[in-house]
Design a protein around this motif. Sequence first.
Motif, PDB file in Angstrom:
ATOM      1  N   THR A  15     102.455 -72.022 -60.785  1.00  0.00           N
ATOM      2  CA  THR A  15     103.299 -70.856 -61.070  1.00  0.00           C
ATOM      3  C   THR A  15     103.412 -70.565 -62.558  1.00  0.00           C
ATOM      4  N   SER A  16     102.954 -71.464 -63.405  1.00  0.00           N
ATOM      5  CA  SER A  16     102.922 -71.179 -64.842  1.00  0.00           C
ATOM      6  C   SER A  16     101.737 -70.285 -65.187  1.00  0.00           C
ATOM      7  N   LEU A  17     100.644 -70.441 -64.434  1.00  0.00           N
ATOM      8  CA  LEU A  17      99.456 -69.630 -64.663  1.00  0.00           C
ATOM      9  C   LEU A  17      99.450 -68.370 -63.810  1.00  0.00           C
ATOM     10  N   THR A  18      99.809 -68.514 -62.547  1.00  0.00           N
ATOM     11  CA  THR A  18      99.698 -67.430 -61.578  1.00  0.00           C
ATOM     12  C   THR A  18     101.071 -66.824 -61.317  1.00  0.00           C
ATOM     13  N   LYS A  19     101.229 -65.567 -61.659  1.00  0.00           N
ATOM     14  CA  LYS A  19     102.522 -64.881 -61.556  1.00  0.00           C
ATOM     15  C   LYS A  19     102.473 -63.769 -60.513  1.00  0.00           C
ATOM     16  N   ASN A  20     103.645 -63.495 -59.947  1.00  0.00           N
ATOM     17  CA  ASN A  20     103.836 -62.311 -59.096  1.00  0.00           C
ATOM     18  C   ASN A  20     102.852 -62.291 -57.917  1.00  0.00           C
ATOM     19  N   ILE A  21     102.784 -63.408 -57.200  1.00  0.00           N
ATOM     20  CA  ILE A  21     101.781 -63.545 -56.142  1.00  0.00           C
ATOM     21  C   ILE A  21     102.358 -64.283 -54.938  1.00  0.00           C
ATOM     22  N   ASP A  22     101.903 -63.896 -53.757  1.00  0.00           N
ATOM     23  CA  ASP A  22     102.167 -64.626 -52.522  1.00  0.00           C
ATOM     24  C   ASP A  22     100.826 -65.110 -51.984  1.00  0.00           C
ATOM     25  N   VAL A  23     100.750 -66.398 -51.691  1.00  0.00           N
ATOM     26  CA  VAL A  23      99.516 -66.994 -51.187  1.00  0.00           C
ATOM     27  C   VAL A  23      99.736 -67.402 -49.732  1.00  0.00           C
ATOM     28  N   LEU A  24      99.022 -66.738 -48.826  1.00  0.00           N
ATOM     29  CA  LEU A  24      99.160 -67.020 -47.394  1.00  0.00           C
ATOM     30  C   LEU A  24      98.194 -68.129 -47.010  1.00  0.00           C
ATOM     31  N   VAL A  25      98.733 -69.223 -46.448  1.00  0.00           N
ATOM     32  CA  VAL A  25      97.901 -70.375 -46.110  1.00  0.00           C
ATOM     33  C   VAL A  25      98.191 -70.814 -44.674  1.00  0.00           C
ATOM     34  N   TYR A  26      97.202 -71.459 -44.073  1.00  0.00           N
ATOM     35  CA  TYR A  26      97.385 -72.005 -42.737  1.00  0.00           C
ATOM     36  C   TYR A  26      98.160 -73.319 -42.822  1.00  0.00           C
ATOM     37  N   GLY A  27      99.206 -73.434 -42.027  1.00  0.00           N
ATOM     38  CA  GLY A  27      99.928 -74.697 -41.935  1.00  0.00           C
ATOM     39  C   GLY A  27     100.995 -74.870 -43.004  1.00  0.00           C
ATOM     40  N   GLU A  28     101.785 -75.900 -42.826  1.00  0.00           N
ATOM     41  CA  GLU A  28     102.835 -76.259 -43.777  1.00  0.00           C
ATOM     42  C   GLU A  28     102.481 -77.599 -44.410  1.00  0.00           C
ATOM     43  N   TRP A  29     102.479 -77.620 -45.748  1.00  0.00           N
ATOM     44  CA  TRP A  29     102.056 -78.813 -46.467  1.00  0.00           C
ATOM     45  C   TRP A  29     103.134 -79.247 -47.447  1.00  0.00           C
ATOM     46  N   PRO A  41      99.611 -60.812 -65.372  1.00  0.00           N
ATOM     47  CA  PRO A  41     100.766 -61.421 -64.697  1.00  0.00           C
ATOM     48  C   PRO A  41     101.722 -60.419 -64.062  1.00  0.00           C
ATOM     49  N   ARG A  42     101.718 -59.166 -64.494  1.00  0.00           N
ATOM     50  CA  ARG A  42     102.661 -58.185 -63.960  1.00  0.00           C
ATOM     51  C   ARG A  42     102.146 -57.487 -62.702  1.00  0.00           C
ATOM     52  N   LYS A  43     100.864 -57.631 -62.420  1.00  0.00           N
ATOM     53  CA  LYS A  43     100.301 -56.986 -61.240  1.00  0.00           C
ATOM     54  C   LYS A  43     100.790 -57.686 -59.972  1.00  0.00           C
ATOM     55  N   ARG A  44     101.106 -56.876 -58.949  1.00  0.00           N
ATOM     56  CA  ARG A  44     101.507 -57.439 -57.662  1.00  0.00           C
ATOM     57  C   ARG A  44     100.260 -57.925 -56.932  1.00  0.00           C
ATOM     58  N   LYS A  45     100.299 -59.185 -56.416  1.00  0.00           N
ATOM     59  CA  LYS A  45      99.110 -59.789 -55.840  1.00  0.00           C
ATOM     60  C   LYS A  45      99.432 -60.564 -54.561  1.00  0.00           C
ATOM     61  N   THR A  46      98.466 -60.583 -53.671  1.00  0.00           N
ATOM     62  CA  THR A  46      98.514 -61.460 -52.511  1.00  0.00           C
ATOM     63  C   THR A  46      97.155 -62.124 -52.361  1.00  0.00           C
ATOM     64  N   VAL A  47      97.180 -63.305 -51.752  1.00  0.00           N
ATOM     65  CA  VAL A  47      95.950 -64.037 -51.473  1.00  0.00           C
ATOM     66  C   VAL A  47      95.993 -64.504 -50.033  1.00  0.00           C
ATOM     67  N   LYS A  48      94.900 -64.327 -49.326  1.00  0.00           N
ATOM     68  CA  LYS A  48      94.737 -64.940 -48.000  1.00  0.00           C
ATOM     69  C   LYS A  48      93.783 -66.110 -48.188  1.00  0.00           C
ATOM     70  N   TYR A  49      94.323 -67.332 -48.077  1.00  0.00           N
ATOM     71  CA  TYR A  49      93.476 -68.516 -48.200  1.00  0.00           C
ATOM     72  C   TYR A  49      93.094 -68.958 -46.799  1.00  0.00           C
ATOM     73  N   ALA A  50      91.862 -68.646 -46.387  1.00  0.00           N
ATOM     74  CA  ALA A  50      91.434 -68.865 -45.012  1.00  0.00           C
ATOM     75  C   ALA A  50      90.867 -70.263 -44.779  1.00  0.00           C
TER      76      ALA A  50
END
Length: 252
Positions: free
Chosen positions: A152-166, A120-129
Amino acid sequence: MKLLIISDAPILLLSNKKEAYAPYVREMDLWMQHASDISFVCPTRYQRKLLTQPFQKQIFKITSLRRLEFHNIISALISLITIPYQTIVLWNAMRMADHIHVRCPGNLALLASIVQITLPRKRKTVKYAGNFNPSASQPFSYKWQKRILSNTSLTKNIDVLVYGEWPNQTENIKSFFTATYSEIDKKDFKKVFRDPLQFIFVGTLSPNKNPQLLVELVKLLNNKGIVSQAHFYGDGILMDKLKNELSFLSLS
């Protein structure tokens, strides 16, 4: 900074250079400019044709993992047997990294999404294509990835880049668009349409990309008397099926 990139996209050694799918390489070249130590965890074999280009920076480490596939009983059994080993490899690689970047969706990406919960302390990003629409009809593995990354209870310290606004998305989900124009670039124009209307699909011919929707659209237009044709540029497991259907319908 030690950057770790985890992806189902294979990196191939061609003409003594590390190459991958061209659009993916262009994006990763930008990311790799900001890291001094770069590692990939990904497959290094691919049986079908692939539009590739070499990475600008060739000095990086690759940890090769087998593609997790479940298309038939044999591949599913082999994949299930290798999951414990792949989990250990992913965890060790993540533990050593300063920043973890995961490319979703994909089976290896799903496993990585689960493993990252333990760090959970690791800095993370995700590109969801893929399609991040919560109501979209998708394989279970894709839905699991979206749920894990959005929790957000399971996945910490992350930004998830996604297409569109939902609607009803958690704060770690960041919308973005890859094809944009500045106000200066925007211009009005008048399009003159001539028969037959030409439609093209550019991308992987796989169920998650829904190339079949273009066939249905063009078929509907022709049934309404609007002469149309469909053209596909890409490769994938649906190639033969699309060729047969288009030939039968005389669409392209």
